[in-house]
Write an enzyme that holds these catalytic residues in place. Structure first.
Site, PDB file in Angstrom:
ATOM      1  N   THR A 441       0.733  -1.258  -0.091  1.00  0.00           N
ATOM      2  CA  THR A 441       0.223  -0.059   0.171  1.00  0.00           C
ATOM      3  C   THR A 441       0.794   1.789  -0.439  1.00  0.00           C
ATOM      4  O   THR A 441       2.223   0.963   0.692  1.00  0.00           O
ATOM      5  CB  THR A 441      -0.440   0.057   1.264  1.00  0.00           C
ATOM      6  OG1 THR A 441      -2.046   1.217   1.333  1.00  0.00           O
ATOM      7  CG2 THR A 441      -0.344   0.101   1.942  1.00  0.00           C
ATOM      8  N   HIS A 493       2.783 -11.500  14.166  1.00  0.00           N
ATOM      9  CA  HIS A 493       4.237 -12.670  14.978  1.00  0.00           C
ATOM     10  C   HIS A 493       3.951 -13.564  15.294  1.00  0.00           C
ATOM     11  O   HIS A 493       4.553 -15.019  15.680  1.00  0.00           O
ATOM     12  CB  HIS A 493       4.428 -11.857  16.181  1.00  0.00           C
ATOM     13  CG  HIS A 493       5.148 -11.496  16.972  1.00  0.00           C
ATOM     14  ND1 HIS A 493       6.401 -12.452  16.167  1.00  0.00           N
ATOM     15  CD2 HIS A 493       6.128 -10.686  17.783  1.00  0.00           C
ATOM     16  CE1 HIS A 493       7.404 -11.719  16.733  1.00  0.00           C
ATOM     17  NE2 HIS A 493       7.640 -11.016  17.821  1.00  0.00           N
TER      18      HIS A 493
END
Length: 522
Positions: A441, A493
């Site tokens: 983006t 994560h």
């Protein structure tokens, strides 16, 4: 032997759809490859055609029902006698087309629709599993107005695309059940349509304007004026005097077009509006003049974007790591070859092509960043499909470039230009916005210096580009002004360790600061 009619195989990110409209009824004869039912997903309407010629013997999924990928929607039997009998009973047809036309000519206005042909329920498309409902954006035809087969009757706005609902045959609308602004579910009945009913339906509507107003799902009468829902919404937005608006609909009904015309001409403004200012000033002496407010419903696309962004933050262990890249080498290369590149490939050389190619190479080196999480499984992708976020007036969409590792920079630039144009026109297909393994983006085009991009599930990482800004940098012991860009990599994560995320971003930095590495694969 009956042949099953099945829903299409949906993309991996689409869980279900809705039966928008059946173009055939049980007993109707169908030809091979003839459109028989439409399935609406969260992005596009999928057409289901007849696998064999025969007669529609059974409908297992009614309009509005939610269906899964490859679910059986109905069955087709052999022959067409049953369909002919049913049509004969419904229409009272005992002669040929000539007899039917004579019947239409001599029938009373109220019976004209029945004499012209059978009636159909106009249904919303079948939405994909990820789309729960849509909004009736616009009716292009009014009750009694003659239309041709496959002519657009209405637009349904979902969270990603605008879906068109077309006429099932030549005829006219008998009744509109879902007015503009109404929320509808997949395959919900929007209107009743009569074949060959144009003039008769219009006459009947003219003779009974009060009845037409009563049957509208959400028409409202203000004073002696009857407003359609879309017109009422526009009147509220612009705070207009309804008594000054002339309605052109049946029975003087005020349509959206009438209100828009009054807005453009400025002929329906309320004269009392300035008088309200003194009261406001008395309540809040420090504020002078009018304090207008406008309340509009959130679009389906904006609602879905909001829901998915919140869901991404609630379900993923999302972290963001940052770095900066010296864009000098890429800018010099671009300045040197931009004219030659434009002549050779008929497209401008931008920055996104370099980022997509650099990301493709980095994804090959760090497969965890290119993976996705499916429940308790990790899916490693042996290819690079990179989604490029495109901003439109309706919201953000992410079309996907397929197999970017094998694409040339010119192919990337052409694909992005094409995506951008079709996204703004609402012409992107559902398959073009599904299945990406990584997303880029670019907030820099709007002036963003640094941001934290949010994951696009089920992907596990997203790269944020930002504005190129000249800053003093230490280069070989000296201070130089260099064109720098901050990069942000948000990652899940649960899947990606911090070491891999940082090294991935460093690899991107090295490839962009020395573009020759992309050619030498080092």
């Amino acid at each position: 032997m009956a042949t099953e009619i099945k829903a299409p195989t949906f993309p991996e990110s689409v869980a279900e759809g809705s039966v928008a409209a059946w173009h055939k009824k049980p007993g109707d004869s169908v030809e091979r490859d003839e459109l028989i039912v439409e399935i609406e997903t969260d992005k596009v309407v999928l057409e289901v055609v007849a696998p064999e010629a025969g007669t529609l013997s059974e409908v297992l999924a009614e309009e509005g029902d939610t269906v899964q990928s490859d679910q059986v929607l109905g069955r087709i039997g052999e022959g067409g006698a049953k369909g002919d009998e049913k049509k004969s009973e419904a229409k009272g047809e005992k002669g040929d087309a000539k007899a039917e036309q004579e019947s239409e000519a001599t029938a009373e206005p109220e019976s004209a629709p029945a004499a012209g042909g059978q009636t159909h329920e106009v249904k919303a498309p079948t939405f994909p599993e990820s789309i729960q409902e849509g909004t009736v954006a616009t009716w292009h035809k009014q009750v009694g107005e003659a239309v041709k087969r496959d002519e657009v009757l209405a637009d349904i706005e979902t969270d990603k695309v605008v879906l068109e609902v077309v006429a099932p045959a030549d005829g006219a609308l008998q009744e509109i059940r879902a007015e503009e602004g109404s929320q509808v579910e997949s395959e919900a009945v929007l209107a009743i349509f009569a074949e060959g009913a144009g003039g008769g339906a219009a006459t009947a509507a003219d003779e009974t304007p009060a009845a037409s107003a009563d049957t509208g799902a959400s028409d409202e009468k203000i004073g002696d004026k009857i407003l359609a829902p879309a017109a009422r919404k526009l009147v509220a937005e612009h705070d207009l005097d309804v008594s000054r608006i002339e309605g052109t609909g049946k029975g003087g009904r005020i349509l959206k077009e009438d209100v828009q015309r009054a807005v453009n001409e400025g002929s329906a403004k309320k004269a009392e509006k300035p008088a309200a200012a003194p009261k406001q000033a008395a309540a809040a002496p420090v504020v002078e003049g009018e304090r207008p407010e406008k309340r509009v419903p959130m679009s389906r696309l904006r609602q879905t974007i909001a829901k998915r962004l919140v869901q991404a933050q609630q379900t993923a262990a999302m972290l963001t790591t940052y770095n900066e890249v010296d864009m000098g080498a890429v800018m010099e290369l671009r300045a040197q070859y931009k004219d030659t590149f434009l002549k050779a490939h008929d497209v401008k050389l931008g920055f996104m092509g370099f980022f997509v190619k650099a990301a493709s190479e980095a994804l090959k080196r760090f497969p965890d960043v290119n993976a996705s999480i499916d429940g308790t499984d990790i899916v490693y992708h042996g290819y690079q499909d990179i989604g490029v976020a495109v901003s439109t007036d309706r919201g953000l969409v992410v079309p996907v470039l397929r197999d970017t590792d094998s694409m040339k920079i010119a192919d990337v630039e052409k694909g992005i230009v094409d995506f951008g144009k079709r996204a703004r026109d609402g012409k992107l297909g559902i398959d073009e916005m599904q299945g990406g393994t990584f997303t880029i983006t670019n907030g820099g085009i709007f002036g963003s210096l640094m941001s934290t991009p949010i994951l696009n599930p089920p992907q596990t990482a997203i790269l944020g580009m930002h504005k190129i800004q000249e800053r003093p940098m230490a280069v070989n012991g000296k201070v130089e002004i260099r064109p720098m860009m901050y990069l942000a990599l948000s990652y899940d994560h649960r899947m990606i360790d911090g070491k891999d995320a940082v090294q991935f971003l460093v690899t991107l930095k090295e490839l962009l600061e020395d573009p020759a590495r992309l050619l030498l694969d080092i």
